[in-house]
Write an enzyme that holds these catalytic residues in place. Structure first.
Site, PDB file in Angstrom:
ATOM      1  CB  CYS A  74      -0.905  -0.043   1.167  1.00 31.97           C
ATOM      2  SG  CYS A  74      -2.121   1.609   1.512  1.00 31.97           S
ATOM      3  CB  CYS A  80      -2.825   4.922   6.186  1.00 30.50           C
ATOM      4  SG  CYS A  80      -4.303   4.457   6.656  1.00 30.50           S
ATOM      5  CB  CYS A 162      -8.355   1.326   1.585  1.00 31.81           C
ATOM      6  SG  CYS A 162      -8.066   0.401   3.049  1.00 31.81           S
ATOM      7  CD  GLN A 286     -17.422 -10.615  14.309  1.00 32.97           C
ATOM      8  OE1 GLN A 286     -16.384  -9.923  14.024  1.00 32.97           O
ATOM      9  NE2 GLN A 286     -17.445 -11.435  15.265  1.00 32.97           N
ATOM     10  CG  ASP A 384     -19.048 -12.261  20.308  1.00 29.30           C
ATOM     11  OD1 ASP A 384     -17.940 -11.466  20.663  1.00 29.30           O
ATOM     12  OD2 ASP A 384     -19.319 -12.145  18.975  1.00 29.30           O
ATOM     13  CB  CYS A 411     -12.939  -8.217  19.404  1.00 28.05           C
ATOM     14  SG  CYS A 411     -13.942  -7.185  20.520  1.00 28.05           S
TER      15      CYS A 411
END
Length: 458
Positions: A74, A80, A162, A286, A384, A411
């Site tokens: 990238c 970024c 991106c 998700q 979760d 997560c």
């Protein structure tokens, strides 16, 4: 100990990586964290910050490169903040993420008997994001810019591509940016809190190719809305929904509570395996659909369902994991504190003709006590939670339910590890599988199996 001062130029060998992917160099046990450096590299770096227990360095030169170093594909990578690991081979990324989990559970928390599997990766770890949230601003010449924030700042890097977002998102982003300048649309200024357009959010049904475009505005008046809708429809015929989300909060929260449908349907449709979901602009869903299927399949494997189990799905959102499990469970009970999410879950159950589900809005610790009083006893509990992990009150309540198994998706493995220590009073943490939901970044998702200590099948 060698004295470390700001602006010193030093050389050293990288011996480890932090959870943020920064190289670790030590001088007499004093750690210096150097972004973009890899294990076993000999590097030259400049000290840019000195603290009592650590320092931060800026990589100046790689004297001896690691075999895991690659050229980031990238062109915006070094500016970024969206990706942090493109300078590392994908195999090394997966190994680093497993090592994070091993470090948390084996070394720090002493879950030495817990099996930690290799990280489940992607065949092609690019173009995976089904949702893009693009901040909008202005450059010094007063032109609209759109992209992602510079690392550790709110400076927008104007970009035209991106590599981790859906390619269609990129095309829509570039076209919308051009129209914003042509139409002279008012752009929100974060400092003055004035101006209209704050974010462009794009969602795609990974398997259906349906697209939702959301304009996030500071206020309800949006005089160029009809023109932009017309232009979008003409340029992108597969756009299913165009919405305006109103956010007057002047905070870092991207979406507001109120939405208006400017064109098409209120929701888009996507599929995970054989289960269909309707997704609104504010639904939690998700980001990486193909990896979500692997994550949820591992959760089902851990749940060991044979069609006779009662499953409790806490923090259920729009019902994704619960509905995924319903075809192989006796009954699924889902609880979530967000009313719109429960409404979506109920609609998704109807959409999939799953009659063995019940979704209720409320705090999980309150609702599951009510269910217990009604005689509902879960065999398996799905957990979760958000990044902050579970409330201790919820965990205490969960322990009183005494299910055979708890399957915990996280997560944030550090809060999962904290919660695991509470659950360990009655449960054995048998196995953890890391799943790479966000390639090229430092984020890692895990799914863990807890089995009751007095379970005769342990």
């Amino acid at each position: 100990m060698e004295v470390i001062n700001k602006n010193d130029i030093k050389q050293g060998t990288v011996i480890d990586l932090t959870h943020e992917g920064h190289g670790v160099v030590k001088f007499d046990r004093y750690p210096i964290f150097v972004p973009n450096a890899l294990i076993d590299e000999d590097i030259e770096f400049k000290i840019i910050k000195v603290k009592k227990n650590f320092a931060i360095g800026k990589l100046m030169n790689v004297i001896k490169e690691s075999e895991n170093r690659v050229e980031p594909p990238c062109k915006y990578y070094w500016k970024c903040g969206g990706c942090q690991l493109q300078h590392m081979t994908y195999e090394a990324q997966l190994a680093m993420k497993k090592e994070q989990v091993v470090n948390l559970f084996h070394r720090k928390a002493q879950f030495n008997n817990t099996v930690i599997n290799d990280t489940v990766g992607m065949n092609n770890p690019w173009r995976y994001r089904n949702k893009s949230q693009l901040p909008i601003g202005k450059d010094k010449d007063n032109f609209a810019i759109m992209g992602y924030y510079r690392q550790r700042s709110h400076d927008i890097i104007d970009m035209d591509s991106c590599l981790i977002q859906d390619e269609q998102h990129q095309e829509i982003m570039n076209q919308v940016k051009q129209w914003l300048n042509e139409l002279k649309v008012s752009i929100y200024n974060e400092k003055t809190k004035k101006g209209l357009l704050r974010h462009l959010v794009i969602r795609t049904g990974h398997y259906t190719d349906e697209i939702m475009v959301i304009f996030v505005t500071n206020g309800s008046k949006f005089k160029q809305a009809n023109i932009l809708v017309e232009k979008l429809n003409k340029a992108f015929p597969n756009i299913t929904s165009i919405k305006q989300n109103i956010n007057n909060s002047h905070s870092n929260v991207i979406m507001g509570q109120q939405s208006v449908t400017l064109y098409g349907k209120d929701k888009i449709v996507d599929q995970l395996s054989d289960t269909t979901f309707k997704i609104s602009d504010q639904s939690f869903y998700q980001i990486n659909s193909s990896q979500t299927e692997k994550l949820y399949q591992k959760a089902i494997d851990y749940a060991q369902l044979d069609g006779e189990e009662t499953v409790l799905d806490t923090y259920c959102g729009i019902g994704t994991i619960g509905l995924y499990m319903a075809p192989v469970a006796k009954h699924v009970y889902g609880v979530e504190v967000v009313p719109s999410a429960i409404k979506d879950a109920q609609q998704n159950a109807t959409l999939n003709q799953l009659e063995n589900t019940t979704f209720v809005c409320g705090k999980a610790e309150d609702v599951i006590i009510e269910w217990k009083q009604q005689g509902i006893k879960p065999d398996v509990v799905m957990v979760d939670p958000p990044r902050k992990g579970c409330d201790e009150t919820f965990l205490d309540t969960l322990l009183t339910l005494n299910p055979k198994r708890i399957v915990y998706i996280s997560c944030n493995p550090s809060t999962q590890q904290r919660d695991a220590q509470i659950l360990a009073t009655k449960y054995h943490l048998k196995e953890i599988t890391p799943v790479d939901m966000f390639p090229q970044t430092t984020h890692i998702e895990t799914v863990a199996l807890f089995e009751r200590l007095d379970n005769p099948f342990n």
